[in-house]
Design a protein around this motif. Structure first.
Motif, mmCIF file in Angstrom:
data_model
loop_
_atom_site.group_PDB
_atom_site.id
_atom_site.type_symbol
_atom_site.label_atom_id
_atom_site.label_comp_id
_atom_site.label_asym_id
_atom_site.label_seq_id
_atom_site.Cartn_x
_atom_site.Cartn_y
_atom_site.Cartn_z
ATOM 1 N N TYR A 78 0.830 -1.207 0.000
ATOM 2 C CA TYR A 78 0.000 0.000 0.000
ATOM 3 C C TYR A 78 0.859 1.249 0.000
ATOM 4 C CZ TYR A 78 -3.582 3.242 1.871
ATOM 5 O OH TYR A 78 -4.432 4.284 2.089
ATOM 6 N N PRO A 80 -0.015 4.946 0.624
ATOM 7 C CA PRO A 80 -1.120 5.854 0.949
ATOM 8 C C PRO A 80 -0.950 7.203 0.252
ATOM 9 C CG PRO A 80 -0.062 5.005 2.933
ATOM 10 C CD PRO A 80 0.820 4.683 1.778
ATOM 11 N N PRO A 84 3.173 8.984 3.415
ATOM 12 C CA PRO A 84 3.777 9.278 4.725
ATOM 13 C C PRO A 84 5.015 8.425 4.986
ATOM 14 C CG PRO A 84 1.815 7.936 4.999
ATOM 15 C CD PRO A 84 1.890 8.294 3.543
ATOM 16 N N LEU A 85 6.058 9.066 5.502
ATOM 17 C CA LEU A 85 7.311 8.362 5.789
ATOM 18 C C LEU A 85 7.894 8.904 7.085
ATOM 19 C CD1 LEU A 85 8.876 8.682 2.223
ATOM 20 C CD2 LEU A 85 8.092 6.551 3.239
ATOM 21 N N TYR A 86 8.777 8.103 7.703
ATOM 22 C CA TYR A 86 9.478 8.580 8.898
ATOM 23 C C TYR A 86 10.674 9.402 8.446
ATOM 24 C CZ TYR A 86 6.729 5.019 11.209
ATOM 25 O OH TYR A 86 5.687 4.264 11.674
ATOM 26 N N ASP A 88 12.955 10.986 9.975
ATOM 27 C CA ASP A 88 14.235 10.900 10.682
ATOM 28 C C ASP A 88 14.948 9.572 10.424
ATOM 29 O OD1 ASP A 88 12.270 9.517 12.000
ATOM 30 O OD2 ASP A 88 13.038 9.923 13.999
ATOM 31 N N MET A 89 14.312 8.701 9.649
ATOM 32 C CA MET A 89 14.938 7.387 9.429
ATOM 33 C C MET A 89 15.798 7.390 8.164
ATOM 34 S SD MET A 89 12.227 4.414 10.334
ATOM 35 C CE MET A 89 13.170 2.983 10.834
ATOM 36 N N PHE A 97 13.008 -2.043 8.284
ATOM 37 C CA PHE A 97 11.903 -2.018 9.252
ATOM 38 C C PHE A 97 10.619 -2.544 8.610
ATOM 39 C CE2 PHE A 97 8.371 0.799 10.891
ATOM 40 C CZ PHE A 97 8.201 0.144 12.088
ATOM 41 N N VAL A 98 10.323 -2.040 7.408
ATOM 42 C CA VAL A 98 9.111 -2.488 6.720
ATOM 43 C C VAL A 98 9.218 -3.975 6.377
ATOM 44 C CG1 VAL A 98 7.677 -2.210 4.669
ATOM 45 C CG2 VAL A 98 8.605 -0.204 5.810
ATOM 46 N N ALA A 99 10.408 -4.381 5.910
ATOM 47 C CA ALA A 99 10.597 -5.795 5.552
ATOM 48 C C ALA A 99 10.345 -6.694 6.760
ATOM 49 C CB ALA A 99 12.009 -6.010 5.009
ATOM 50 N N GLU A 100 10.807 -6.254 7.930
ATOM 51 C CA GLU A 100 10.574 -7.042 9.150
ATOM 52 C C GLU A 100 9.088 -7.123 9.464
ATOM 53 O OE1 GLU A 100 12.788 -5.468 12.430
ATOM 54 O OE2 GLU A 100 14.710 -5.849 11.471
ATOM 55 N N LEU A 101 8.431 -5.953 9.443
ATOM 56 C CA LEU A 101 7.004 -5.934 9.779
ATOM 57 C C LEU A 101 6.191 -6.726 8.763
ATOM 58 C CD1 LEU A 101 6.068 -2.371 11.016
ATOM 59 C CD2 LEU A 101 6.339 -4.450 12.317
ATOM 60 N N ARG A 102 6.657 -6.739 7.527
ATOM 61 C CA ARG A 102 5.957 -7.475 6.487
ATOM 62 C C ARG A 102 6.164 -8.976 6.616
ATOM 63 N NH1 ARG A 102 1.609 -5.389 4.307
ATOM 64 N NH2 ARG A 102 1.905 -3.292 3.532
ATOM 65 N N GLN A 109 15.593 -10.973 3.674
ATOM 66 C CA GLN A 109 15.354 -9.529 3.715
ATOM 67 C C GLN A 109 16.335 -8.756 2.847
ATOM 68 O OE1 GLN A 109 15.198 -8.266 7.788
ATOM 69 N NE2 GLN A 109 13.305 -9.362 8.152
ATOM 70 N N GLN A 145 8.746 0.533 -0.448
ATOM 71 C CA GLN A 145 8.103 0.063 0.775
ATOM 72 C C GLN A 145 6.868 -0.782 0.463
ATOM 73 O OE1 GLN A 145 4.578 0.318 2.469
ATOM 74 N NE2 GLN A 145 4.983 2.301 1.590
#
Lengths: 309, 235
Positions: A78, A80, A84-86, A88-89, A97-102, A109, A145
């Motif tokens: 997705y 959006p 939207p992105l972080y 400071d990253m 981070f996204v790969a882990e959450l996914r 990874q 992402q």
């Protein structure tokens, strides 16, 4: 693959989406068209399980987005609206981070991230904080992402907004590439985007589906609006009447005239091709035909007709 | 579990990549250190009781300052939409953020061990009471953090989150002050609900299971409310 049935969404008093129904098949690139505030983003937010519908249902591969939310979310990538992105990253940290959450297994990874970096051309900015990137690069981070887990379905809310023309061409190309094996739904209010990337379009207006079909079908359905524009060198008198007399000419307007140069626009009755007639007429009358173009109904015309008022 | 860890790592990194962690730890230690050193030599006792008495008051402002951005900022920038459309449960998100904030607070508390060591070198430190005090601080801090997280989940404005957090924590903290104005049964309820009351009893050196359960359930309750607030988009 995706089936939306009688979907409605109300925000307090306003009705954002009003009883829409459509299906998306595997491998389709669906353009979701509509003026601002038509309900495109709301529909996408429901598809991605961000919020529930007020009424109706959405199923992905037969699974309801409310009842099997986690399973549905695993299948979807997705992007959006507003991307939207972080800020400071660092780009690489963010993708990891996204790969882990996914839920990509740890040993895959790096390979997946590497692939995404290649596809989206992020190599030069991998070590930079996202906040320092240009809008075009941020959009690419957003796309990377969305695709890092190789999802079956990609939902992209205005994927090319804010990009420069070169980047737009690149991103469209990317989406077309992806569309060969994935189901893509992309929303936009830019019509040329749909023409360039999609094989099907749904036009929604004020929360309702007003047209649904392949680009060809949509244009064909609103056919009969064919127009001919011609420019001739001719004496002032009699042109208009003679053009009106042509069989199949519905309405003739004189657009400009200066000295002996005149431009006319003729609306043509369905099923007629007036070009030959115009040419013969010019020959007979001794006009010098300088320009003759036929405009079939563009998607733009269809869109305007369906969504105005 | 894996999701909690991913979010935890990301949050912790963002604390330490930005100035937040360093500012929080430095200012916290400055204030706590000033109270410790200014009282310590006057009293002539090897005790860190004075520090334990003042730290909860520092926490009332500091803890909501740590947590104010956790969810509010994600709401403001819209990243929350990405986060909740990942295959993660809302509870994982809240827990990951909570544990990262708890780690930061734990590090800040750990630095105050320097005071305890100083006191221990200069005199006979009551290690039991000191240990209990630290357990109390962690429990109290966890409850404060959870409330701060809840405040952050209710708004997209960090300053509002800070103010709501301070107000709720302060109100719950001083709840046992008003007991003298209340009739008996009501007074004991207020006393039991007070964040301060339970801390005082632990800081005396007695780790009572009632106090531990109180803090744990307060923390759990506030975290559950945060999850509910995060889910409010679905209402």
């Amino acid at each position: 693959m995706i089936s939306v049935r009688n979907l409605s969404k109300h925000y307090d008093e306003t009705i954002a989406v009003n009883d829409i129904t459509f299906e998306v098949k595997q491998g389709e690139i669906l353009g979701f068209l509509g003026p601002n505030g038509a309900g495109k983003t709301t529909t996408m937010k429901i598809l991605t399980c961000f919020m529930p519908p007020t009424a109706g249902s959405v199923t992905v591969d037969g699974m309801d987005v409310m009842d099997h939310s986690l399973a549905v979310r695993r299948k979807i990538g997705y992007l959006p609206e507003q991307n939207p992105l972080y800020h400071d990253m660092i780009v690489l940290d963010y993708l990891r981070f996204v790969a882990e959450l996914r839920g990509i297994p740890a040993d895959q990874q790096n390979a997946r991230i590497k692939r995404m970096v290649e596809v989206t051309g992020l190599k030069a900015v991998l070590g930079k904080p996202i906040g320092e990137l240009s809008k075009g690069y941020r959009q690419r981070v957003g796309l990377a992402q969305a695709m890092v887990h190789n999802p079956e379905i990609l939902i992209l809310d205005e994927p090319t907004s804010g990009l420069d023309p070169n980047q737009i061409v690149e991103i469209r190309h990317l989406i077309q590439e992806l569309g060969k094996e994935k189901t893509v739904i992309l929303s936009t209010h830019i019509l040329s985007e749909v023409q360039a990337t999609c094989n099907r379009a749904i036009i929604i207006n004020q929360g309702k589906v007003v047209a649904d079909g392949s680009l060809h079908d949509l244009q064909a359905a609103f056919h009969g609006q064919e127009k001919i524009t011609l420019e001739v060198k001719a004496p002032k008198n009699g042109c208009l009447e003679k053009l009106r007399a042509l069989p199949g000419a519905q309405q003739v307007r004189e657009l400009t005239s200066s000295n002996d140069l005149r431009r006319f626009q003729i609306e043509v009755e369905k099923g007629h091709d007036l070009r030959e007639g115009v040419f013969d007429l010019s020959v007979r009358e001794g006009w010098k035909l300088l320009e003759l173009t036929r405009q079939s109904t563009s998607l733009e015309d269809v869109f305007r007709q369906l969504t105005k008022g | 579990m894996r999701n909690i860890l991913s979010i935890y790592k990301k949050e912790l990194r963002s604390y330490f990549n930005s100035a937040v962690a360093y500012i929080v730890i430095t200012v916290f230690l400055l204030i706590a250190g000033w109270f410790f050193s200014s009282q310590f030599f006057l009293m002539g006792q090897a005790t860190v009781r004075t520090v334990f008495a003042i730290i909860p008051w520092i926490f009332i402002v500091f803890v909501p300052a740590i947590t104010m951005r956790t969810i509010a900022e994600e709401k403001k920038t819209g990243t929350i939409e990405l986060l909740v459309t990942m295959p993660t449960r809302d509870l994982d998100i809240v827990l990951g953020k909570f544990l990262a904030a708890l780690t930061l607070l734990g590090i800040a508390i750990a630095f105050t061990l320097a005071y305890a060591l100083t006191a221990g070198m200069l005199g006979n430190l009551d290690t039991g009471a000191t240990f209990a005090g630290y357990v109390g601080l962690i429990l109290l801090g966890a409850a404060f953090l959870a409330i701060g997280l809840f405040a952050s989940s209710m708004t997209e404005n960090q300053i509002v989150a800070l103010i709501i957090g301070v107000v709720i924590i302060f109100a719950l903290f001083i709840l046992d002050w008003v007991t003298i104005f209340l009739p008996g049964p009501l007074a004991s309820i207020f006393e039991f609900l007070s964040l301060n009351y339970h801390f005082n009893s632990i800081a005396r050196g007695v780790i009572d299971s009632r106090d531990v359960i109180y803090y744990l359930s307060m923390t759990g309750f506030a975290l559950a409310l945060s999850v509910r607030a995060l889910e409010s988009r679905k209402w």
